[in-house]
Design a protein around this motif. Structure first.
Motif, PDB file in Angstrom:
ATOM      1  N   ARG A 165      60.828  34.345  47.956  1.00 53.00           N
ATOM      2  CA  ARG A 165      59.882  35.319  47.408  1.00 53.00           C
ATOM      3  C   ARG A 165      58.521  35.189  48.074  1.00 53.00           C
ATOM      4  O   ARG A 165      57.867  36.182  48.391  1.00 53.00           O
ATOM      5  CB  ARG A 165      59.740  35.118  45.906  1.00 53.00           C
ATOM      6  CG  ARG A 165      58.990  36.256  45.188  1.00 53.00           C
ATOM      7  CD  ARG A 165      58.384  35.799  43.899  1.00 53.00           C
ATOM      8  NE  ARG A 165      57.290  34.854  44.098  1.00 53.00           N
ATOM      9  CZ  ARG A 165      56.890  33.978  43.196  1.00 53.00           C
ATOM     10  NH1 ARG A 165      57.512  33.873  42.036  1.00 53.00           N
ATOM     11  NH2 ARG A 165      55.865  33.171  43.453  1.00 53.00           N
ATOM     12  N   LYS A 166      58.092  33.945  48.296  1.00 54.63           N
ATOM     13  CA  LYS A 166      56.806  33.734  48.951  1.00 54.63           C
ATOM     14  C   LYS A 166      56.843  34.204  50.402  1.00 54.63           C
ATOM     15  O   LYS A 166      55.866  34.775  50.911  1.00 54.63           O
ATOM     16  CB  LYS A 166      56.417  32.252  48.877  1.00 54.63           C
ATOM     17  CG  LYS A 166      56.103  31.778  47.462  1.00 54.63           C
ATOM     18  CD  LYS A 166      55.720  30.314  47.415  1.00 54.63           C
ATOM     19  CE  LYS A 166      55.427  29.866  45.991  1.00 54.63           C
ATOM     20  NZ  LYS A 166      54.242  30.526  45.410  1.00 54.63           N
ATOM     21  N   THR A 224      53.790  42.181  39.933  1.00 55.30           N
ATOM     22  CA  THR A 224      54.145  42.002  41.342  1.00 55.30           C
ATOM     23  C   THR A 224      52.914  41.619  42.152  1.00 55.30           C
ATOM     24  O   THR A 224      52.957  40.711  42.986  1.00 55.30           O
ATOM     25  CB  THR A 224      54.764  43.288  41.910  1.00 55.30           C
ATOM     26  OG1 THR A 224      55.962  43.593  41.195  1.00 55.30           O
ATOM     27  CG2 THR A 224      55.095  43.130  43.390  1.00 55.30           C
ATOM     28  N   ALA A 265      56.398  37.901  50.448  1.00 54.30           N
ATOM     29  CA  ALA A 265      54.997  38.286  50.298  1.00 54.30           C
ATOM     30  C   ALA A 265      54.257  38.151  51.622  1.00 54.30           C
ATOM     31  O   ALA A 265      53.481  39.039  52.013  1.00 54.30           O
ATOM     32  CB  ALA A 265      54.334  37.420  49.227  1.00 54.30           C
ATOM     33  N   ASP A 296      51.368  33.804  45.907  1.00 55.52           N
ATOM     34  CA  ASP A 296      52.109  33.449  47.117  1.00 55.52           C
ATOM     35  C   ASP A 296      51.179  33.384  48.327  1.00 55.52           C
ATOM     36  O   ASP A 296      51.266  32.458  49.143  1.00 55.52           O
ATOM     37  CB  ASP A 296      53.220  34.476  47.369  1.00 55.52           C
ATOM     38  CG  ASP A 296      54.240  34.508  46.237  1.00 55.52           C
ATOM     39  OD1 ASP A 296      54.352  33.506  45.513  1.00 55.52           O
ATOM     40  OD2 ASP A 296      54.908  35.548  46.071  1.00 55.52           O
ATOM     41  N   TYR A 339      52.325  38.162  44.230  1.00 54.87           N
ATOM     42  CA  TYR A 339      51.966  38.163  45.653  1.00 54.87           C
ATOM     43  C   TYR A 339      50.645  37.425  45.880  1.00 54.87           C
ATOM     44  O   TYR A 339      50.479  36.754  46.900  1.00 54.87           O
ATOM     45  CB  TYR A 339      51.864  39.597  46.161  1.00 54.87           C
ATOM     46  CG  TYR A 339      53.167  40.181  46.667  1.00 54.87           C
ATOM     47  CD1 TYR A 339      54.371  39.869  46.040  1.00 54.87           C
ATOM     48  CD2 TYR A 339      53.208  41.048  47.754  1.00 54.87           C
ATOM     49  CE1 TYR A 339      55.562  40.393  46.492  1.00 54.87           C
ATOM     50  CE2 TYR A 339      54.398  41.581  48.210  1.00 54.87           C
ATOM     51  CZ  TYR A 339      55.575  41.249  47.587  1.00 54.87           C
ATOM     52  OH  TYR A 339      56.754  41.772  48.040  1.00 54.87           O
ATOM     53  N   SER A 340      49.700  37.573  44.946  1.00 56.76           N
ATOM     54  CA  SER A 340      48.417  36.895  45.119  1.00 56.76           C
ATOM     55  C   SER A 340      48.598  35.383  45.088  1.00 56.76           C
ATOM     56  O   SER A 340      47.979  34.659  45.885  1.00 56.76           O
ATOM     57  CB  SER A 340      47.427  37.351  44.042  1.00 56.76           C
ATOM     58  OG  SER A 340      47.879  36.999  42.746  1.00 56.76           O
TER      59      SER A 340
END
Length: 286
Positions: free
Chosen positions: A110-111, A45, A114, A52, A49-50
């Motif tokens: 999803r991005k 996860t 984040a 994104d 996130y990194s």
């Protein structure tokens, strides 16, 4: 910009960070990712996130924007920018309006999730920014009503200000014949047991790799999925549970221990050496 793995000092926990063009960590992103690691979020996860947030920071740099002064309209441009091919994002080529989006709606959402989580974290920590992608709404969230819904019926809840409509896709399940073909193609009992566990119990690959001998109750024909920290990095994301399995899987487990596991000294059903062999088999197409 670059996403780079890091190890948390002291605990040795694996995490990720985002490096800028100067090869130094992007400080607000680095602190947010470290926070996610500290509260026990999955390394996968944190890694997602990194990537994104790297995309978001590249967009900000391309537009000459400061993350603390970004408006909702800028996020809308970010959504459009994400759907361009790489050459189009950099402005090297013009993209026709009829061109297919480079990434799908689910990936964009999803991005955005984040980015939303990043701004919510910054707002809670007094960074002087708004919870950029939050939209506070009242009323029902849908047809389903939770227990004691009437108690919080009129209270606002945090929704998403921007979200693309993504098509709903049902997961495809292997037919018994397809699964049998997978098992028959395995040349090792180890590989056959691994795939049989996935099919029989419905657990994730990481959960299977985290199984220990104490988790398999042969007499009861049960496999326990236990949420714990594993030295091999495997995680039980769905929480702990006990799953009934068939006697054929238990017999396969016994054959695997007798014929291949041998004298390996490990608590793990799939020990480090065996896991490396499994990964090599998958990578080599065997």
């Amino acid at each position: 910009m670059l996403v780079h793995p890091v190890v948390t000092p002291g605990s040795g926990t694996r995490s990720w960070t985002v490096l800028g063009d100067d090869d130094a960590p992007v400080v607000p992103v680095d602190r947010f990712l470290a926070y996610l690691t500290d509260i026990g979020r999955s390394p996968n996860t944190v890694k997602a996130y990194s990537h994104d947030l790297k995309d978001y920071w590249e967009f900000l740099g391309f537009r000459g924007l400061d993350w603390r002064e970004t408006r909702l309209e800028d996020v809308g441009e970010f959504v459009a920018w994400l759907q361009l091919p790489p050459a189009g994002r950099s402005g090297e080529v013009a993209v026709l309006s009829s061109a297919t989006a480079h990434i799908g709606a689910s990936t964009v959402n999803r991005k955005l999730a984040a980015v939303s989580a990043f701004y919510a974290h910054q707002a809670r920590n007094g960074a002087g920014v708004e919870d950029l992608l939050a939209a506070w709404r009242t009323g029902s969230r849908g047809g389903w009503k939770p227990f004691l819904h009437h108690v919080s019926k009129g209270k606002p809840y945090r929704g998403r200000a921007i979200a693309l409509k993504a098509p709903k896709k049902l997961p495809r399940i292997l037919t018994p014949a397809e699964m049998q073909a997978v098992l028959d193609a395995c040349t090792r009992l180890r590989d056959r047991f691994f795939f049989a566990v996935l099919y029989e119990s419905g657990c994730r690959a990481g959960e299977a790799l985290g199984l220990r001998h104490e988790d398999i109750a042969a007499a009861e024909c049960e496999v326990s999925i236990v949420a714990r920290e594993n030295a091999n990095g495997a995680r039980a994301k769905s929480g702990g549970r006990t799953v009934p399995v068939g006697p054929d899987l238990i017999r396969l487990y016994a054959d695997y221990l007798h014929e291949e596991y041998g004298s390996v000294l490990s608590d793990y059903v799939l020990s480090g050496r065996l896991i490396w062999g499994l990964e090599s088999s998958v990578r080599d197409g065997r």
